[in-house]
Design a protein around this motif. Structure first.
Motif, PDB file in Angstrom:
ATOM      1  N   GLY A 654       5.778  -3.082  -2.667  1.00  0.00           N
ATOM      2  CA  GLY A 654       5.602  -4.516  -2.541  1.00  0.00           C
ATOM      3  C   GLY A 654       5.186  -5.004  -1.175  1.00  0.00           C
ATOM      4  O   GLY A 654       5.376  -6.185  -0.867  1.00  0.00           O
ATOM      5  N   VAL A 655       4.598  -4.143  -0.326  1.00  0.00           N
ATOM      6  CA  VAL A 655       4.193  -4.569   1.010  1.00  0.00           C
ATOM      7  C   VAL A 655       2.761  -4.126   1.297  1.00  0.00           C
ATOM      8  O   VAL A 655       2.271  -3.136   0.737  1.00  0.00           O
ATOM      9  N   PHE A 656       2.100  -4.882   2.198  1.00  0.00           N
ATOM     10  CA  PHE A 656       0.778  -4.507   2.686  1.00  0.00           C
ATOM     11  C   PHE A 656       0.963  -3.551   3.864  1.00  0.00           C
ATOM     12  O   PHE A 656       1.402  -3.962   4.937  1.00  0.00           O
ATOM     13  N   GLU A 657       0.655  -2.298   3.650  1.00  0.00           N
ATOM     14  CA  GLU A 657       0.838  -1.303   4.709  1.00  0.00           C
ATOM     15  C   GLU A 657      -0.230  -1.485   5.783  1.00  0.00           C
ATOM     16  O   GLU A 657      -1.434  -1.542   5.478  1.00  0.00           O
ATOM     17  N   VAL A 658       0.208  -1.563   7.025  1.00  0.00           N
ATOM     18  CA  VAL A 658      -0.725  -1.842   8.127  1.00  0.00           C
ATOM     19  C   VAL A 658      -1.640  -0.662   8.423  1.00  0.00           C
ATOM     20  O   VAL A 658      -2.690  -0.833   9.035  1.00  0.00           O
ATOM     21  N   ALA A 659      -1.262   0.533   7.977  1.00  0.00           N
ATOM     22  CA  ALA A 659      -2.049   1.728   8.301  1.00  0.00           C
ATOM     23  C   ALA A 659      -3.091   2.054   7.244  1.00  0.00           C
ATOM     24  O   ALA A 659      -3.644   3.159   7.236  1.00  0.00           O
ATOM     25  N   ILE A 660      -3.422   1.108   6.375  1.00  0.00           N
ATOM     26  CA  ILE A 660      -4.278   1.438   5.247  1.00  0.00           C
ATOM     27  C   ILE A 660      -5.665   1.913   5.682  1.00  0.00           C
ATOM     28  O   ILE A 660      -6.225   2.842   5.102  1.00  0.00           O
ATOM     29  N   HIS A 661      -6.241   1.300   6.714  1.00  0.00           N
ATOM     30  CA  HIS A 661      -7.552   1.770   7.201  1.00  0.00           C
ATOM     31  C   HIS A 661      -7.461   3.215   7.696  1.00  0.00           C
ATOM     32  O   HIS A 661      -8.324   4.049   7.407  1.00  0.00           O
ATOM     33  N   GLU A 662      -6.408   3.504   8.430  1.00  0.00           N
ATOM     34  CA  GLU A 662      -6.221   4.866   8.947  1.00  0.00           C
ATOM     35  C   GLU A 662      -6.058   5.853   7.803  1.00  0.00           C
ATOM     36  O   GLU A 662      -6.604   6.966   7.833  1.00  0.00           O
ATOM     37  N   ILE A 663      -5.301   5.435   6.781  1.00  0.00           N
ATOM     38  CA  ILE A 663      -5.086   6.298   5.619  1.00  0.00           C
ATOM     39  C   ILE A 663      -6.417   6.644   4.958  1.00  0.00           C
ATOM     40  O   ILE A 663      -6.698   7.809   4.643  1.00  0.00           O
ATOM     41  N   CYS A 664      -7.248   5.628   4.738  1.00  0.00           N
ATOM     42  CA  CYS A 664      -8.550   5.870   4.101  1.00  0.00           C
ATOM     43  C   CYS A 664      -9.439   6.748   4.980  1.00  0.00           C
ATOM     44  O   CYS A 664     -10.153   7.635   4.470  1.00  0.00           O
ATOM     45  N   ASP A 665      -9.404   6.500   6.275  1.00  0.00           N
ATOM     46  CA  ASP A 665     -10.218   7.305   7.187  1.00  0.00           C
ATOM     47  C   ASP A 665      -9.806   8.773   7.150  1.00  0.00           C
ATOM     48  O   ASP A 665     -10.659   9.673   7.233  1.00  0.00           O
ATOM     49  N   ILE A 666      -8.510   9.030   7.043  1.00  0.00           N
ATOM     50  CA  ILE A 666      -8.012  10.416   6.979  1.00  0.00           C
ATOM     51  C   ILE A 666      -8.601  11.121   5.761  1.00  0.00           C
ATOM     52  O   ILE A 666      -9.069  12.274   5.851  1.00  0.00           O
ATOM     53  N   ILE A 667      -8.595  10.450   4.645  1.00  0.00           N
ATOM     54  CA  ILE A 667      -9.109  11.061   3.408  1.00  0.00           C
ATOM     55  C   ILE A 667     -10.609  11.316   3.533  1.00  0.00           C
ATOM     56  O   ILE A 667     -11.105  12.411   3.224  1.00  0.00           O
ATOM     57  N   HIS A 668     -11.335  10.321   3.990  1.00  0.00           N
ATOM     58  CA  HIS A 668     -12.789  10.477   4.105  1.00  0.00           C
ATOM     59  C   HIS A 668     -13.176  11.566   5.108  1.00  0.00           C
ATOM     60  O   HIS A 668     -14.125  12.331   4.875  1.00  0.00           O
ATOM     61  N   SER A 669     -12.437  11.649   6.196  1.00  0.00           N
ATOM     62  CA  SER A 669     -12.768  12.650   7.213  1.00  0.00           C
ATOM     63  C   SER A 669     -12.494  14.070   6.732  1.00  0.00           C
ATOM     64  O   SER A 669     -12.997  15.038   7.301  1.00  0.00           O
ATOM     65  N   ASN A 670     -11.695  14.184   5.672  1.00  0.00           N
ATOM     66  CA  ASN A 670     -11.413  15.496   5.098  1.00  0.00           C
ATOM     67  C   ASN A 670     -12.151  15.722   3.772  1.00  0.00           C
ATOM     68  O   ASN A 670     -11.780  16.592   2.983  1.00  0.00           O
ATOM     69  N   GLY A 671     -13.197  14.905   3.552  1.00  0.00           N
ATOM     70  CA  GLY A 671     -14.108  15.157   2.437  1.00  0.00           C
ATOM     71  C   GLY A 671     -13.716  14.541   1.122  1.00  0.00           C
ATOM     72  O   GLY A 671     -14.395  14.778   0.111  1.00  0.00           O
ATOM     73  N   GLY A 672     -12.627  13.759   1.071  1.00  0.00           N
ATOM     74  CA  GLY A 672     -12.165  13.201  -0.192  1.00  0.00           C
ATOM     75  C   GLY A 672     -12.617  11.774  -0.433  1.00  0.00           C
ATOM     76  O   GLY A 672     -13.214  11.126   0.434  1.00  0.00           O
ATOM     77  N   GLN A 673     -12.338  11.291  -1.613  1.00  0.00           N
ATOM     78  CA  GLN A 673     -12.610   9.912  -1.999  1.00  0.00           C
ATOM     79  C   GLN A 673     -11.278   9.161  -2.102  1.00  0.00           C
ATOM     80  O   GLN A 673     -10.235   9.765  -2.375  1.00  0.00           O
TER      81      GLN A 673
END
Length: 948
Positions: A654-673
């Motif tokens: 139920g919260v907006f996680e502040v690290a969401i951009h970082e989370i997405c960047d981690i996945i993309h930098s490791n080849g995932g979607q």
């Protein structure tokens, strides 16, 4: 002068109330609250670009004009979709009744007895007509039901078959093409090989674990499968049959000739075709599969007083419990449509159903005889309702099409040149004569006005049904409209819905389903369209599709959209399959790992497993957020095989996680979607978006954020939106392109098309500013409840600034030690106040998750708060010794009507405290028919059909 704005009716909070709520929360403005709730770096830089909002009256004119662009032809296409007659008493009192269409999935059985009884009737119809002992309370559609049967057989292979690597499913070549397409989609990720051939020539020299047959088959032929089934069982092969329920009133049912599973659709039991849906699929099995059958099963148990009561049986099979070990990812089913189908059977009874079937069959025989006189040979020797017509010499398909177009008639046109004609309940002598006149004109012959006499039934004796069905009293007691209306109303009074009070379920967004959004569904111009009718006849639908897709693309920031998935979980699966197709096309077939946070919805890991991925769970930190360090470590550890991250935003906590951009960047930098679960889009629309956050794929629950009703557990719609690089990997459909590279995920090309006008209307009437306001008010209402309840129950997780998103988790775990009270006891006690419980023990065990939505008024929010605080005080009474530890209002809740009215009353608290815990409860008391239900008894003594 400005016309009244729809947003003012959709939102429950008026400006004066808003100012008081903001003061309670401790902020000066709504903007300030939103700024404290949503991280600044994910706020959209500009407003949504959508059409200006329409008033309700303007929308009514617009959607009516749009509907008239759909041309209504007489449809004889068949292929699993047939015109039908919905009895007006069912249409008026169920389909158009908010008590039936706004109720939630019946997890809280005591306040769901009406729809549970209707669904038990549905299961009874299925078990009786198929002659198999166990049925579920509906699936999504016939094609996906076939895929569920395939998975069931694969999961229940013998140890010897597993050791020998038997992974082949035999599919008869004469199943519906849309069924075969979905089987192809679902089989590949599970490592299942499809062998598509003629069952009659298959000799079992190739080991197969199961087979799929059609009865009658795709050509309309009724085949005798008895010897084949015997041989299949001798070779360890299980048999599933797609069976036409209407035909089963005349044909020997699959259970009597040895089938292990029967599945299909109940659409022709009074459910409009709706350009493909929704309509309830069914599945029936042998008792040995009761732990493996997907979906929900309604069972009979008893309450604390020994009174029979209905409940969901074997609930531990649900995917939210088993996660990646689940037998299916089924969540939403088609409960509303199953309910309508059950009432259709109740209304007609066994004699009425048989009469309808015999009339259809007789017309088919008469048509066959008459066309034969013109030189058109029916290739089916044994049939129920469908003819496969070989054209007379010198007659072309183009000529037939031209004449049919002139008469507004649709036939099925086989690639091999034959004409398919499927008759249905709406076929009359007049319509039959119109078909005959068409063929007579083509060959230049006259025809008699009287239909030919037919004396011989074309169904062989051994394939004719002799066993009785639907002998239970419910199928004979309600012949008149008066009686059925009263029966429907009796059941209606036993259910809590949005027509009664707020349903505060977290993650389920039980918002207003406005009448202006619902009314167009009553038009036959939306309901009577066949999904395989020529596209030019459905211009209104396609204009609506294109509009809706463009709006959803704008809202999500993801440009490519498919409307095909017909549930949220089906949307999850579709998104993952799209990602899978993308990597296969890139040659990166090794990418088979999906990272999923521990807090995720249970459908996430279940869908990932169904899509053939390996699930790796990532941890959450002490504040309930994704543990970024753990996520990063696991992403890097799996960088060569990483396919995707599935994440819900705002989080399941139920919260907006502040690290969401970082989370997405981690996945993309490791080849995932990045796959975003759209369950919580109600907190995003107009303020942020999946694409802006960093997602590549997002599914949307139109039955949550975009106002399609829950219907007691369905229908649901789960379209997905994807980034441009994924667009070409979306599912396709054989009805649109027989040579499509990618196969289907649903039986019809556009899923549950007939309910899409609801979401379309929701967006058109709210417009960009209204959608944004709805999101803001949803966040306001949640933070207001959090502020009012934080000092008593406590809020388990909040964001970085102490705010919640559009939902919150109430702490209840400490009450068990202090007072012997659990979150279940609180849920049951809320029923005495006239409220449906919040979400129990998800995502945190021992808690309640609350989501008020934007549709509820300040007064209703305060009533809920009063009820929760009253219950809190009752817990404190137990803790202090004022109330008895074992005989108190919470442990005994809910208090049913006959208990309150009984001559004897042995409890240490008063009847008034039990029944009217607050003064306002007296004004609108919801009386329960049963007390607390014994779940364990129902599972130990499984009974899932009517007994009398």
């Amino acid at each position: 002068m400005q016309s009244e704005q729809f947003v003012d009716r959709h939102s429950g909070i008026c400006p004066n109330d808003m100012s008081k709520m903001l003061k309670t929360i401790g902020v000066n403005s709504l903007d300030e609250l939103i700024g404290q709730t949503i991280p600044a770096d994910i706020r959209l830089p500009k407003k949504l670009q959508l059409p200006a909002p329409m008033s309700e009256h303007e929308y009514a004119d617009h959607i009516h004009d749009l509907s008239l662009k759909n041309q209504l032809f007489a449809n004889y296409i068949g292929m699993g979709y047939y015109d039908t007659v919905t009895p007006a008493v069912i249409w008026r009192n169920v389909f158009e009744n908010p008590v039936w269409y706004t109720s939630y999935t019946p997890y809280q059985a005591e306040i769901s007895q009406g729809r549970l009884e209707a669904l038990l009737n549905f299961q009874t119809v299925i078990t009786e007509l198929t002659a198999l002992p166990l049925a579920n309370a509906s699936l999504l559609d016939e094609a996906t039901a076939a895929a569920e049967a395939m998975t069931l057989f694969h999961n229940t292979r013998t140890r010897a078959q597993q050791q020998a690597g038997v992974n082949t499913l035999l599919v008869d070549k004469n199943v519906w093409p849309q069924t075969l397409s979905v089987l192809k989609t679902r089989s590949v990720p599970q490592g299942i090989q499809l062998l598509v051939t003629d069952f009659a020539t298959f000799d079992f020299s190739v080991p197969v674990f199961g087979t799929i047959l059609q009865y009658p088959d795709s050509n309309g032929e009724v085949r005798d499968y008895t010897q084949f089934v015997e041989k299949a069982h001798e070779n360890g092969c299980k048999v599933a049959v797609a069976a036409d329920l209407m035909a089963l009133t005349l044909l020997t049912p699959p259970g009597e000739w040895g089938a292990d599973v029967a599945f299909g659709t109940t659409q022709r039991f009074g459910i409009p075709m709706g350009y493909g849906g929704p309509s309830a699929a069914y599945m029936a099995t042998r008792d040995e599969f009761k732990r493996d059958i997907p979906g929900r099963i309604i069972g009979i148990s008893k309450d604390v007083h020994g009174k029979p009561a209905y409940r969901l049986a074997l609930q531990t099979r649900e995917q939210h419990i088993k996660r990646e070990r689940a037998t299916s990812n089924i969540c939403t089913a088609q409960a509303l449509l199953a309910t309508m189908a059950s009432f259709y059977a109740v209304y007609h009874g066994p004699d009425g159903l048989k009469n309808i079937a015999e009339r259809i069959h007789t017309y088919a025989m008469q048509l066959s005889a008459q066309l034969g006189m013109f030189g058109f040979n029916n290739l089916n020797s044994t049939y129920f309702d469908t003819l496969k017509i070989e054209l007379s010499k010198g007659v072309s398909v183009e000529t037939i099409k031209e004449k049919a177009q002139q008469r507004k008639i649709n036939f099925r046109y086989f690639v091999s040149g034959e004409i398919g004609i499927s008759l249905d309940e709406t076929t009359t002598e007049t319509k039959l004569k119109s078909i005959i006149a068409l063929f007579a004109e083509v060959v230049g012959k006259q025809h008699e006005q009287a239909l030919p006499t037919v004396n011989n039934d074309v169904i062989p004796t051994n394939l004719q049904r002799v066993s009785a069905y639907l002998q239970q009293s419910v199928f004979s007691n309600y012949r008149s409209e008066t009686d059925l209306m009263r029966y429907i109303k009796k059941l209606e009074r036993r259910d809590i819905s949005l027509a009664h009070s707020m349903i505060s379920l977290g993650s389920c967004t039980m918002k207003l389903n406005a009448a202006s959004e619902m009314l167009p569904l009553s038009s036959p111009h939306w309901g009577a369209m066949h999904p395989f009718a020529p596209t030019e006849q459905a211009e209104g639908y396609h204009l609506l599709f294109e509009g809706l897709k463009s709006y959803l693309a704008e809202i999500t920031g993801l440009p490519a959209v498919t409307l095909q998935p017909n549930s949220g979980a089906a949307g999850e699966y579709t998104g993952l399959i799209t990602i899978r197709n993308y990597f296969i096309d890139k040659g990166e077939t090794q990418r088979n790992v999906v990272l999923i946070p521990a807090s995720a919805h249970g459908t996430n890991p279940a869908s990932a497993a169904q899509a053939g991925f390996k699930v790796v769970v990532t941890a959450c930190d002490e504040n309930g957020n994704v543990d970024v360090a753990d996520l990063k470590a696991k992403a890097e550890q799996n960088k060569d095989v990483l396919a995707a991250l599935m994440i819900t935003y705002p989080s399941t906590h139920g919260v907006f996680e502040v690290a969401i951009h970082e989370i997405c960047d981690i996945i993309h930098s490791n080849g995932g979607q990045v796959y975003m679960d759209g369950a919580n889009m109600n907190a995003q629309v107009g303020l942020t978006s999946p694409a802006f956050v960093g997602a590549d794929v997002c599914h949307l629950n139109l039955h949550k954020t975009f106002a399609i009703p829950h219907g007691g557990g369905g229908p649901g719609v789960g379209p997905i939106c994807v980034a441009e690089h994924l667009a070409k990997y979306l599912p396709q459909h054989p009805a649109i392109d027989e040579n499509a590279q990618y196969t289907a995920v649903a039986a019809s090309p556009y899923g549950s098309a007939s309910v899409l006008p609801i979401s379309y209307g929701y967006i058109r009437m709210l417009g960009a500013e209204g959608l944004t306001q709805a999101t803001e008010v949803a966040i306001l209402n949640a933070n207001y409840l959090a502020e009012k309840l934080k000092d008593t129950y406590g809020i388990v997780y909040t964001g970085a600034t102490g705010r919640v998103g559009h939902e919150m988790i109430l702490e209840c775990r400490h009450f068990k030690g202090s007072a012997g009270i659990t979150e279940t006891d609180i849920a049951k006690r809320l029923m005495d106040f006239g409220f449906h419980a919040p979400t129990l023990s998800f995502p945190v065990h021992g808690t309640l998750m609350v989501e008020p939505t934007e549709s509820e008024s300040w007064a209703e929010l305060d009533r809920f708060v009063e009820a929760m605080l009253a219950i809190y005080n009752e817990i404190k009474e137990i803790e202090s010794g004022t109330a008895d530890k074992t005989d108190n209002v919470l442990l005994n809740a809910p208090h049913c009507e006959f208990e309150i009215a009984a001559d004897e009353w042995s409890h240490p608290y008063s009847r008034t405290k039990a029944a009217y815990p607050l003064e306002w409860v007296k004004d609108n008391k919801f009386w329960l028919q049963v007390g607390r239900i014994d779940n364990a008894f129902g599972d130990r003594n499984l009974t899932c059909s009517c007994q009398c």
